[in-house]
Design an enzyme around this catalytic site. Structure first.
Site, PDB file in Angstrom:
ATOM      1  N   TYR A   1     -23.199 -29.572 -26.783  1.00 14.74           N
ATOM      2  CA  TYR A   1     -24.112 -29.915 -27.867  1.00 14.74           C
ATOM      3  C   TYR A   1     -25.147 -30.942 -27.420  1.00 14.74           C
ATOM      4  CZ  TYR A   1     -25.457 -31.417 -32.584  1.00 14.74           C
ATOM      5  OH  TYR A   1     -26.150 -31.737 -33.729  1.00 14.74           O
TER       6      TYR A   1
ATOM      7  N   ILE B   1     -30.921 -27.224 -33.169  1.00 14.87           N
ATOM      8  CA  ILE B   1     -29.668 -26.928 -32.493  1.00 14.87           C
ATOM      9  C   ILE B   1     -28.599 -26.529 -33.513  1.00 14.87           C
ATOM     10  CG2 ILE B   1     -27.910 -27.841 -30.921  1.00 14.87           C
ATOM     11  CD1 ILE B   1     -30.745 -27.582 -29.757  1.00 14.87           C
ATOM     12  N   GLU B   2     -28.597 -27.204 -34.655  1.00 17.08           N
ATOM     13  CA  GLU B   2     -27.567 -26.971 -35.666  1.00 17.08           C
ATOM     14  C   GLU B   2     -27.691 -25.586 -36.293  1.00 17.08           C
ATOM     15  OE1 GLU B   2     -25.052 -28.656 -36.708  1.00 17.08           O
ATOM     16  OE2 GLU B   2     -25.289 -30.561 -35.685  1.00 17.08           O
ATOM     17  N   SER B   3     -28.901 -25.254 -36.756  1.00 16.91           N
ATOM     18  CA  SER B   3     -29.061 -24.073 -37.603  1.00 16.91           C
ATOM     19  C   SER B   3     -30.279 -23.234 -37.293  1.00 16.91           C
ATOM     20  CB  SER B   3     -29.152 -24.527 -39.063  1.00 16.91           C
ATOM     21  OG  SER B   3     -30.295 -25.364 -39.235  1.00 16.91           O
TER      22      SER B   3
END
Length: 586
Positions: free
Chosen positions: A323, A217-219
């Protein structure tokens, strides 16, 4: 932060509103937790204190010898104070149970203490009202801390992160199986490189292994992913948060891009957040936008997030709020891809390596060439190197398995490399400057300066402000302190008296006087005397510096050691040389 269909990283831990511990109200009437000395902490004594006294048996009245003494009236509030004191003593018992690891008994004791203060009628007495409020706050805080510690013990349970499929999560499922499908599949494929390592570190730390999917999800599992908020790496740390958790950043390295070091930092951050909130879904929200923002929402809205995180969710900013359901949607797909019509690809093989400590500035391409491996593989193994050049001091280099001993024998043959020249210089605006004049002086364009500094056509520049100036092809920086100034400079394309004066720390007038010039016009190939320059040694050969040259490459070309070249030219390792400059060579 854009959570749309592209592959741009979605988050930056430690963002706006970094956590500041809340100030606790003073409780002057009571000893502070946990250093209080608790006395008479027997539950039996407490029960006796709160039980009504037994009915007195009827007795024959004794014959009075004189006037009967009237009974002393009980002071009002004595019973209330006694109950409040007993509640505080039971809180002390709860602390003792907690320190022994008997969490259930600690919670039972706090329940008893809370039941006692509920039975108290404080009336309008401000002292009793204050004591009751203080105890209520103390009990609730200790209860939360015990729950947080109990979660930390049970974090290995795969059910620690509750998987729900509500409307919020379904929207993210639709995105992952629709417009963002290829982002998800490509990220899943890349996960094979790093996730096994991340999962091992999480397990060793006692955290849920599902958190190993957070970088998706982050990168998108890209180690060099950079967000608009300047968050970098697989775990998307901003610089300040990375520094807080031990990630170094200098001219050579940025450890936010290292999958091993950034994972260790992320685990430390997640642990800290769990100690604050005690709930993993809330921890995820705080990891994305910063614990300060989440705490402000909780305080300002009185949200009971431990009962229902989604009450808190509805009050968070939209990008942050997405998120958590986005992460839960990813977990649902990974656990049951067939249910959501996804055919997950085979993950890439994990990166294997061995390490070697070196103390030499070398380019990864030169290292790869010397040991016969692909340069891209060396970059994948050492992503924290910002310019693919190792630092001069001791540095732990990763190499493919079986190449460690081979490289150790080849180190002396690999050339020393310098860091590339900066893409920008900084210029302090002076009175009378304009963007067009500055652009002409630095051989760049007005538009390039505006882009570098976020300026529009309507913006004014102010004397004293510092601008970032993109370096044009003809621009060279001034000689650094301690650098050598040549006696003669051969004029090259792009040179001017102003740039030469700035480069060599002199003035246009001084160069004109030294060369008998009556104008500022120069001719390519013209030789100029530089005031204060150093004459070459008699009989020494000269070399005119070309574009792309560096001290080590010139020394190697002429069969010299770097130390010898620096010594005969009065240079240090920090000195800069420039196209057109004449230097001595053997």
């Amino acid at each position: 932060m854009d959570l749309g269909g592209g592959e741009e990283p979605a988050a930056c831990p430690g963002g706006e509103g970094a956590y500041q511990p809340a100030e606790l109200p003073d409780v002057p009437e009571y000893p502070s937790w946990p250093d209080a000395v608790w006395e008479n902490s027997s539950v039996l004594a407490l029960e006796a204190a709160v039980q009504p006294p037994p009915a007195a048996e009827a007795e024959e009245p004794a014959e009075a010898e004189g006037p009967a003494a009237e009974p002393e009236p009980e002071k009002p509030g004595n019973g209330t104070q006694k109950i409040l004191d007993e509640a505080l003593e039971i809180c002390g018992m709860a602390q003792e149970f907690w320190q022994k690891g008997e969490l259930e008994k600690a919670l039972e004791s706090l329940d008893q203490a809370y039941a006692l203060i509920l039975s108290v009628d404080t009336g309008d007495d401000p002292q009793f009202i204050q004591q009751k409020d203080d105890l209520r706050y103390l009990i609730s805080r200790r209860t939360l801390e015990i729950y947080a510690s109990r979660h930390a013990v049970a974090t290995g349970n795969h059910n620690a992160i509750p998987l729900v499929e509500n409307d919020y999560v379904k929207k993210e499922l639709e995105r992952f199986t629709g417009p963002e499908k290829y982002f998800f599949l490509n990220s899943y494929r890349r996960s094979g490189r790093y996730r096994p390592l991340i999962a091992r570190e999480l397990k060793a730390a006692g955290l849920p292994e599902e958190l190993s999917w957070l970088p998706l999800i982050e990168s998108g599992f890209k180690v060099k992913a950079l967000s608009r908020a300047r968050a970098l790496g697989p775990w998307q740390f901003i610089a300040s948060t990375g520094y807080k958790f031990g990630l170094s950043r200098n001219l050579y390295i940025d450890e936010r891009m290292d999958p091993v070091k950034s994972t260790i930092a992320a685990i430390a951050y997640l642990k800290e957040l769990h100690q604050i909130f005690g709930d993993w879904t809330t921890v995820l929200a705080a990891y994305n936008c910063g614990e300060g923002r989440v705490l402000r929402v909780i305080r300002s809205n009185g949200v009971n997030y431990l009962d229902n995180f989604w009450d808190l969710y509805e009050r968070l900013p939209q990008e942050t709020a997405r998120y958590v359901p986005r992460f839960l949607a990813a977990l649902l797909i990974i656990k049951n891809p067939e249910k959501y019509g996804m055919d997950l690809p085979e993950p890439e093989e994990p990166l294997e390596y061995e390490t070697l400590v070196i103390s030499r500035q070398m380019h990864l391409k030169d290292i790869a060439r010397s040991i016969g491996v692909d340069a891209a593989l060396m970059e994948d193994l050492n992503p924290e190197l910002r310019h693919q050049i190792t630092p001069a001091g001791p540095y732990t280099l990763r190499v493919p398995p079986g190449k460690k001993e081979f490289l150790s024998k080849k180190l002396g043959e690999i050339p020393v490399r310098e860091l590339p020249r900066p893409a920008f210089v900084r210029y302090k605006i002076r009175r009378g400057d304009s963007l067009s004049a500055i652009a002409g002086r630095f051989h760049t364009s007005v538009a390039a300066i505006q882009r570098a500094n976020g300026l529009s056509r309507k913006d004014y520049i102010v004397a004293g402000r510092v601008l970032k100036i993109p370096m044009g092809r003809g621009y060279v920086a001034p000689v650094a302190a301690g650098g050598a100034v040549p006696a003669v400079h051969e004029v090259r394309r792009g040179d001017s008296l102003w740039t030469l004066a700035r480069r060599y720390g002199t003035t246009v007038g001084a160069i004109q006087r030294a060369n008998g010039l009556t104008s500022t016009r120069l001719v390519i190939g013209q030789e100029l005397k530089i005031p204060g320059g150093k004459e070459l040694s008699p009989g020494a050969r000269t070399y005119v510096v070309r574009i792309g040259d560096c001290p080590s490459s010139i020394a190697k070309e002429h069969g010299m050691s770097l130390e010898r070249f620096l010594a005969i030219n009065g240079l240090s390792r920090q000195s800069m040389i420039y196209p057109g400059q004449r230097v001595s060579v053997d």
